[in-house]
Design an enzyme around this catalytic site. Sequence first.
Site, PDB file in Angstrom:
ATOM      1  N   GLY A  48      41.084  96.961  42.375  1.00 28.90           N
ATOM      2  CA  GLY A  48      40.268  96.528  43.510  1.00 28.90           C
ATOM      3  C   GLY A  48      41.150  96.351  44.727  1.00 28.90           C
ATOM      4  N   CYS A  79      45.693  97.166  37.403  1.00 33.91           N
ATOM      5  CA  CYS A  79      46.000  96.912  38.813  1.00 33.91           C
ATOM      6  C   CYS A  79      45.492  95.535  39.253  1.00 33.91           C
ATOM      7  CB  CYS A  79      45.457  98.043  39.683  1.00 33.91           C
ATOM      8  SG  CYS A  79      46.164  98.033  41.341  1.00 33.91           S
ATOM      9  N   TYR A  80      44.440  95.473  40.036  1.00 38.11           N
ATOM     10  CA  TYR A  80      43.899  94.166  40.420  1.00 38.11           C
ATOM     11  C   TYR A  80      43.510  93.375  39.172  1.00 38.11           C
ATOM     12  CZ  TYR A  80      40.828  90.739  42.719  1.00 38.11           C
ATOM     13  OH  TYR A  80      40.237  89.588  43.159  1.00 38.11           O
ATOM     14  N   HIS A 164      47.788 102.870  37.161  1.00 31.93           N
ATOM     15  CA  HIS A 164      46.422 103.357  36.902  1.00 31.93           C
ATOM     16  C   HIS A 164      46.412 104.391  35.778  1.00 31.93           C
ATOM     17  CE1 HIS A 164      44.197 101.503  40.234  1.00 31.93           C
ATOM     18  NE2 HIS A 164      45.380 101.501  40.818  1.00 31.93           N
ATOM     19  N   GLU A 166      43.882 105.648  34.422  1.00 33.20           N
ATOM     20  CA  GLU A 166      42.667 106.470  34.466  1.00 33.20           C
ATOM     21  C   GLU A 166      42.803 107.717  35.329  1.00 33.20           C
ATOM     22  OE1 GLU A 166      43.226 103.655  35.915  1.00 33.20           O
ATOM     23  OE2 GLU A 166      42.077 103.330  37.739  1.00 33.20           O
ATOM     24  N   SER A 217      15.828 123.116  43.199  1.00 30.92           N
ATOM     25  CA  SER A 217      16.360 124.086  44.159  1.00 30.92           C
ATOM     26  C   SER A 217      16.839 125.337  43.436  1.00 30.92           C
ATOM     27  CB  SER A 217      17.546 123.454  44.881  1.00 30.92           C
ATOM     28  OG  SER A 217      18.579 123.196  43.934  1.00 30.92           O
ATOM     29  N   GLY A 218      16.935 125.239  42.102  1.00 26.33           N
ATOM     30  CA  GLY A 218      17.534 126.333  41.356  1.00 26.33           C
ATOM     31  C   GLY A 218      18.979 126.015  41.014  1.00 26.33           C
ATOM     32  N   GLY A 219      19.515 124.964  41.637  1.00 21.83           N
ATOM     33  CA  GLY A 219      20.884 124.536  41.353  1.00 21.83           C
ATOM     34  C   GLY A 219      20.944 123.778  40.031  1.00 21.83           C
ATOM     35  N   VAL A 220      22.162 123.619  39.529  1.00 17.34           N
ATOM     36  CA  VAL A 220      22.312 123.056  38.189  1.00 17.34           C
ATOM     37  C   VAL A 220      21.856 121.593  38.121  1.00 17.34           C
ATOM     38  CG1 VAL A 220      24.771 122.573  38.522  1.00 17.34           C
ATOM     39  CG2 VAL A 220      23.897 122.822  36.220  1.00 17.34           C
ATOM     40  N   ASP A 221      22.073 120.825  39.173  1.00 13.10           N
ATOM     41  CA  ASP A 221      21.716 119.401  39.110  1.00 13.10           C
ATOM     42  C   ASP A 221      20.207 119.198  38.993  1.00 13.10           C
ATOM     43  OD1 ASP A 221      24.405 119.190  39.567  1.00 13.10           O
ATOM     44  OD2 ASP A 221      24.234 118.426  41.607  1.00 13.10           O
ATOM     45  N   SER A 222      19.475 119.794  39.925  1.00  6.18           N
ATOM     46  CA  SER A 222      18.031 119.542  39.903  1.00  6.18           C
ATOM     47  C   SER A 222      17.390 120.161  38.670  1.00  6.18           C
ATOM     48  CB  SER A 222      17.366 120.053  41.179  1.00  6.18           C
ATOM     49  OG  SER A 222      17.564 121.446  41.345  1.00  6.18           O
ATOM     50  N   LYS A 356      29.974 116.301  37.995  1.00  5.36           N
ATOM     51  CA  LYS A 356      29.512 117.692  37.961  1.00  5.36           C
ATOM     52  C   LYS A 356      29.798 118.375  36.610  1.00  5.36           C
ATOM     53  CE  LYS A 356      27.688 120.996  40.524  1.00  5.36           C
ATOM     54  NZ  LYS A 356      26.546 120.798  41.439  1.00  5.36           N
TER      55      LYS A 356
END
Length: 500
Positions: A48, A79-80, A164, A166, A217-222, A356
């Site tokens: 943080g 860290c924090y 860190h 991660e 939209s045809g995109g992978v997300d939607s 993604k």
Amino acid sequence: MLCVVDLGSQYTHLINRRVRELGVRGEIIPWRDFKPREDVDGVILSGGPRSVYEEDAPTIDRSYLDELSDRGVPVLGICYGHQLLAQLYGGRVERGAGEFGVATLYLRARDQIFKGLRRREKVWMSHRDQVVEPPGGSKVLAYTRNTRIAAFRLPNGFYGVQFHPEVKHTPRGRKVLDNFLTICRARRDWNMMGYAEEKIEEVRRRVGRGKVLVAVSGGVDSMTAALLMKRAVGDGLEVLFVNTGLLREDEPKEVLNILKRMGFRVRYIDASYEFLKALRGVVDPEEKRRIIAEKFAEIFSRESRGFEFIGQGTIYPDRIESAASSRAAHRIKSHHNVVMPDTGRELIEPLSGLYKDEVRELARMLGLPRKLVERHPFPGPGLAIRIVGEVTEDKLRMLRKADKIVEEEMRRSGYYRKVWQAFPVLLSLRSVGVQGDRRTYEYMIALRIVKSADAMTASFAKLPWSLMEKISSRIVNEVEGVNRVLYDVTNKPPATIEFE
Ligand code: XMP
């Protein structure tokens, strides 16, 4: 399950993501809401930006930690979080010289948390404060040149690490987290299938017999969001596909085919004429975006009457970037289509915790065709922001043809999968050329091909000249009205990926 307490770090989600990659179900809890739940196997305190000695700095109740300690549940502060643990257990934190970037970590003592690490490891640091006095009874496990107490273990088995683990810049960081999960004896049964099932159940419970509309939209997300919701509510779901006239060659047809093949109930609106008309004479990029968003909102509001729920394929980075850009003093681009009109309906965003590549994995699992899963990102405003200057039917025709050539050649050569995005941009500039002994005076196209991990930064791809030549000669030969092709050799920053 593992609880990741968010103390304000921009990396909290990354911690959770690593936990999941290691097969453990992780959940992020804001520090104010943290309570030692019954089912928790371990707790990670995030980093943080604040200082633990500031008055209203993020913190958690010591009694909660003691309760975990009594139950034998391990805690890891990063860290924090490391500094907070130190302070809560009697150590001292002070402002120091700080350490930013890669540092060498020297292990002083062997411990399970560092199992598999060498005595010297590269780690990534980003801190100004540091623990200057370790908490009572603790064992200091590691140091760096500038940080005397870079890791410690409390007698109750709680750990603090200043670096860190991660981030990718800590090469053995994953191993450290892996070790911690082993110490927690956390069940390694988390996977994308489990996540999908959980989300499907959640959507089913929320929606009941209600009706959901998802704009795709045809995109992978939607498409993935729609597929997941379809599993949950079946015929209660309808998808809205708007042809803005700003899509790529044959895209409307292809998307419609896929939607039908996958058994969606589809509402198709061809609004290409409307969009083009609204864009007439418009040159300013943000003005184009505004007009497109407004038009879309208008159509969406109209079409969503009678639906109680709206589904959306927002993914985690969309939320971060939108939040960041609304905070930033300078708006760079009004990105990321989180500007769905406020229709007063309930919003469902089943992918909002995913990155993604996780969405791509889920998409594959749900059976989305491979070509769609692997397709490069395409901006919401479509080809309108890839035409520098006014958008006209004729320019769209040229750009679509060129875009098809670029995609074909990139796929054929195997480079498509090696770059983040590859596309042509039509410049509203003309130059002189010669073709078949005749003088020409025609448009030019710029190629934008970039490598990137997350679109926040990007570098132009250094592709073989033979491939560039192939693309260029096909464009000037096959696209009527174009006689010159340029290659953009600028990185982001300072240039953005798109031209507008
Ligand atoms: P820039 O051009 O800002 O782009 O470097 C970063 C990423 O975002 C995409 N992009 C957009 N996506 N609506 C979108 O949905 C937009 O208005 C928009 N502008 C840029 C771009 O393609 C790249 O992947």
